[in-house]
Design a protein around this motif. Structure first.
Motif, PDB file in Angstrom:
ATOM      1  N   ASP A 160       0.833  -1.198   0.000  1.00 48.85           N
ATOM      2  CA  ASP A 160       0.000   0.000   0.000  1.00 48.85           C
ATOM      3  C   ASP A 160       0.875   1.257   0.000  1.00 48.85           C
ATOM      4  O   ASP A 160       2.047   1.233   0.379  1.00 48.85           O
ATOM      5  CB  ASP A 160      -0.960  -0.001   1.195  1.00 48.85           C
ATOM      6  N   PRO A 161       0.322   2.395  -0.453  1.00 50.07           N
ATOM      7  CA  PRO A 161       1.124   3.617  -0.604  1.00 50.07           C
ATOM      8  C   PRO A 161       1.790   4.072   0.685  1.00 50.07           C
ATOM      9  O   PRO A 161       2.917   4.586   0.650  1.00 50.07           O
ATOM     10  CB  PRO A 161       0.101   4.649  -1.103  1.00 50.07           C
ATOM     11  N   GLN A 162       1.113   3.915   1.831  1.00 47.52           N
ATOM     12  CA  GLN A 162       1.702   4.355   3.087  1.00 47.52           C
ATOM     13  C   GLN A 162       2.969   3.564   3.411  1.00 47.52           C
ATOM     14  O   GLN A 162       3.995   4.135   3.792  1.00 47.52           O
ATOM     15  CB  GLN A 162       0.695   4.214   4.230  1.00 47.52           C
ATOM     16  N   MET A 163       2.902   2.248   3.253  1.00 46.55           N
ATOM     17  CA  MET A 163       4.077   1.424   3.500  1.00 46.55           C
ATOM     18  C   MET A 163       5.161   1.711   2.475  1.00 46.55           C
ATOM     19  O   MET A 163       6.349   1.780   2.802  1.00 46.55           O
ATOM     20  CB  MET A 163       3.703  -0.056   3.479  1.00 46.55           C
ATOM     21  N   LEU A 164       4.748   1.902   1.227  1.00 42.77           N
ATOM     22  CA  LEU A 164       5.707   2.159   0.157  1.00 42.77           C
ATOM     23  C   LEU A 164       6.501   3.433   0.424  1.00 42.77           C
ATOM     24  O   LEU A 164       7.699   3.506   0.127  1.00 42.77           O
ATOM     25  CB  LEU A 164       4.972   2.263  -1.180  1.00 42.77           C
ATOM     26  N   SER A 165       5.854   4.421   1.018  1.00 39.45           N
ATOM     27  CA  SER A 165       6.529   5.695   1.279  1.00 39.45           C
ATOM     28  C   SER A 165       7.627   5.580   2.324  1.00 39.45           C
ATOM     29  O   SER A 165       8.501   6.449   2.412  1.00 39.45           O
ATOM     30  CB  SER A 165       5.499   6.747   1.724  1.00 39.45           C
ATOM     31  N   THR A 166       7.623   4.506   3.110  1.00 44.96           N
ATOM     32  CA  THR A 166       8.650   4.330   4.143  1.00 44.96           C
ATOM     33  C   THR A 166       9.871   3.576   3.635  1.00 44.96           C
ATOM     34  O   THR A 166      10.884   3.504   4.329  1.00 44.96           O
ATOM     35  CB  THR A 166       8.076   3.576   5.357  1.00 44.96           C
ATOM     36  N   VAL A 167       9.776   2.985   2.441  1.00 46.72           N
ATOM     37  CA  VAL A 167      10.893   2.208   1.895  1.00 46.72           C
ATOM     38  C   VAL A 167      11.768   3.140   1.054  1.00 46.72           C
ATOM     39  O   VAL A 167      11.341   3.626   0.016  1.00 46.72           O
ATOM     40  CB  VAL A 167      10.386   1.024   1.050  1.00 46.72           C
ATOM     41  N   LYS A 168      12.991   3.357   1.506  1.00 48.19           N
ATOM     42  CA  LYS A 168      13.861   4.352   0.878  1.00 48.19           C
ATOM     43  C   LYS A 168      15.086   3.756   0.195  1.00 48.19           C
ATOM     44  O   LYS A 168      15.795   4.466  -0.518  1.00 48.19           O
ATOM     45  CB  LYS A 168      14.344   5.348   1.947  1.00 48.19           C
ATOM     46  N   THR A 169      15.352   2.466   0.392  1.00 48.65           N
ATOM     47  CA  THR A 169      16.626   1.901  -0.053  1.00 48.65           C
ATOM     48  C   THR A 169      16.458   1.032  -1.289  1.00 48.65           C
ATOM     49  O   THR A 169      15.674   0.081  -1.287  1.00 48.65           O
ATOM     50  CB  THR A 169      17.267   1.063   1.065  1.00 48.65           C
ATOM     51  N   GLU A 170      17.193   1.371  -2.342  1.00 49.21           N
ATOM     52  CA  GLU A 170      17.255   0.568  -3.553  1.00 49.21           C
ATOM     53  C   GLU A 170      18.678   0.034  -3.683  1.00 49.21           C
ATOM     54  O   GLU A 170      19.639   0.807  -3.690  1.00 49.21           O
ATOM     55  CB  GLU A 170      16.884   1.393  -4.787  1.00 49.21           C
ATOM     56  N   LEU A 171      18.816  -1.291  -3.787  1.00 54.34           N
ATOM     57  CA  LEU A 171      20.124  -1.933  -3.874  1.00 54.34           C
ATOM     58  C   LEU A 171      20.334  -2.461  -5.293  1.00 54.34           C
ATOM     59  O   LEU A 171      19.551  -3.279  -5.769  1.00 54.34           O
ATOM     60  CB  LEU A 171      20.224  -3.088  -2.872  1.00 54.34           C
ATOM     61  N   SER A 172      21.381  -2.015  -5.958  1.00 58.08           N
ATOM     62  CA  SER A 172      21.667  -2.463  -7.316  1.00 58.08           C
ATOM     63  C   SER A 172      22.268  -3.857  -7.282  1.00 58.08           C
ATOM     64  O   SER A 172      23.207  -4.139  -6.528  1.00 58.08           O
ATOM     65  CB  SER A 172      22.629  -1.498  -7.997  1.00 58.08           C
ATOM     66  N   LEU A 173      21.737  -4.744  -8.139  1.00 59.12           N
ATOM     67  CA  LEU A 173      22.248  -6.105  -8.263  1.00 59.12           C
ATOM     68  C   LEU A 173      23.011  -6.299  -9.559  1.00 59.12           C
ATOM     69  O   LEU A 173      23.400  -7.424  -9.888  1.00 59.12           O
ATOM     70  CB  LEU A 173      21.085  -7.104  -8.204  1.00 59.12           C
ATOM     71  N   LEU A 174      23.263  -5.231 -10.281  1.00 64.77           N
ATOM     72  CA  LEU A 174      23.872  -5.320 -11.598  1.00 64.77           C
ATOM     73  C   LEU A 174      25.271  -5.930 -11.501  1.00 64.77           C
ATOM     74  O   LEU A 174      26.142  -5.426 -10.790  1.00 64.77           O
ATOM     75  CB  LEU A 174      23.956  -3.933 -12.233  1.00 64.77           C
ATOM     76  N   GLY A 175      25.480  -7.041 -12.200  1.00 65.50           N
ATOM     77  CA  GLY A 175      26.784  -7.667 -12.254  1.00 65.50           C
ATOM     78  C   GLY A 175      27.173  -8.486 -11.044  1.00 65.50           C
ATOM     79  O   GLY A 175      28.293  -8.990 -10.969  1.00 65.50           O
ATOM     80  N   LEU A 176      26.257  -8.677 -10.105  1.00 59.40           N
ATOM     81  CA  LEU A 176      26.589  -9.397  -8.877  1.00 59.40           C
ATOM     82  C   LEU A 176      26.504 -10.908  -9.059  1.00 59.40           C
ATOM     83  O   LEU A 176      25.652 -11.409  -9.784  1.00 59.40           O
ATOM     84  CB  LEU A 176      25.647  -8.989  -7.738  1.00 59.40           C
ATOM     85  N   ALA A 177      27.381 -11.615  -8.363  1.00 58.14           N
ATOM     86  CA  ALA A 177      27.270 -13.065  -8.210  1.00 58.14           C
ATOM     87  C   ALA A 177      26.717 -13.410  -6.840  1.00 58.14           C
ATOM     88  O   ALA A 177      25.909 -14.329  -6.699  1.00 58.14           O
ATOM     89  CB  ALA A 177      28.622 -13.736  -8.409  1.00 58.14           C
ATOM     90  N   PHE A 196      16.351   2.259  10.466  1.00 60.60           N
ATOM     91  CA  PHE A 196      16.970   1.077   9.875  1.00 60.60           C
ATOM     92  C   PHE A 196      17.739   1.476   8.618  1.00 60.60           C
ATOM     93  O   PHE A 196      17.301   2.322   7.850  1.00 60.60           O
ATOM     94  CB  PHE A 196      15.909   0.033   9.516  1.00 60.60           C
ATOM     95  N   ARG A 197      18.868   0.827   8.417  1.00 57.16           N
ATOM     96  CA  ARG A 197      19.681   1.060   7.222  1.00 57.16           C
ATOM     97  C   ARG A 197      19.987  -0.283   6.577  1.00 57.16           C
ATOM     98  O   ARG A 197      20.183  -1.293   7.260  1.00 57.16           O
ATOM     99  CB  ARG A 197      20.990   1.774   7.590  1.00 57.16           C
ATOM    100  N   PHE A 198      20.033  -0.284   5.252  1.00 57.66           N
ATOM    101  CA  PHE A 198      20.316  -1.495   4.493  1.00 57.66           C
ATOM    102  C   PHE A 198      21.478  -1.211   3.540  1.00 57.66           C
ATOM    103  O   PHE A 198      21.500  -0.173   2.868  1.00 57.66           O
ATOM    104  CB  PHE A 198      19.094  -1.945   3.697  1.00 57.66           C
TER     105      PHE A 198
END
Length: 206
Positions: A160-177, A196-198
């Motif tokens: 839902d939009p309220q929960m979505l607004s609290t998620v701030k971290t995008e982790l790139s998986l490009l080229g990862l093993a 919280f930090r990721f």
């Protein structure tokens, strides 16, 4: 191929917060909410949780009566044709319609609308409902995962939009093993607690 991921809880969380991971369809409309692809629950501080992120995807379509067609397996930068039965449904390899990083699902049924479901590792990743006959559902998926804490959300559910607004971290998986997804911060809710930090750690490139 698949990326090996290891969630590591190095936080001070006393509430055993659930962690949600998902991808965003950059070609979606405002009405298309991201889907909770994976939810990690009851992973207390000091514990870990291993999982994989396959580079392959599956497409399962359902018609208006809920009858499924598929699954059809393939990769990004391809498009899928959904027909009356499995012989009419296939991956169209090398299709000009599919740009890099995009998945296209064409409704080849003559009359019925379909709902196009994209799955990764057998779990629902993205959805597009109401695809008209001879029309295309477009999914543009970056090689990344969004991650955050969540409450009252299950795998396969829309966020839902309220929960979505609290998620701030995008982790790139490009080229990862492989890599660790490390959660830190948190606390008991007092003045000393931190958000919280990721982060990605122990990264091994393919």
């Amino acid at each position: 191929m698949a990326i090996e991921l290891n969630f590591v809880n190095n936080s001070n969380d006393a509430n055993k917060s659930a962690v949600v991971l998902f991808q965003k369809n950059l070609a979606s409309t405002a009405d298309d909410a991201p889907i909770a692809w994976k939810v990690i629950a009851d992973c207390a501080p000091g514990r870990t949780h291993r999982f994989i992120f396959p580079t392959a995807i599956e497409v399962v379509a359902t018609d208006e009566a809920g009858v499924p067609t598929g699954p059809v397996s393939g990769w990004d930068a391809q498009y899928f044709v959904v027909g009356h039965n499995s012989s009419d449904s296939a991956v169209a390899l090398g299709a000009a319609e599919a740009a890099p990083g995009e998945v296209h699902v064409r409704n080849a049924l003559p009359y019925a609308r379909i709902t196009a479901n994209v799955l990764r590792d057998g779990r629902l990743l993205a959805i597009k409902a109401g695809v008209q006959p001879q029309q295309m559902a477009v999914f543009q998926l970056k090689p990344s995962l969004w991650v955050g804490t969540a409450s009252a959300v299950s795998e396969g559910q829309a966020i839902d939009p309220q929960m979505l607004s609290t998620v701030k971290t995008e982790l790139s998986l490009l080229g990862l093993a492989s890599a660790d997804i490390v959660m830190s911060g948190g606390g008991g809710g007092d003045a000393t607690s931190t958000p919280f930090r990721f982060s990605l750690q122990n990264v091994v490139m393919a």
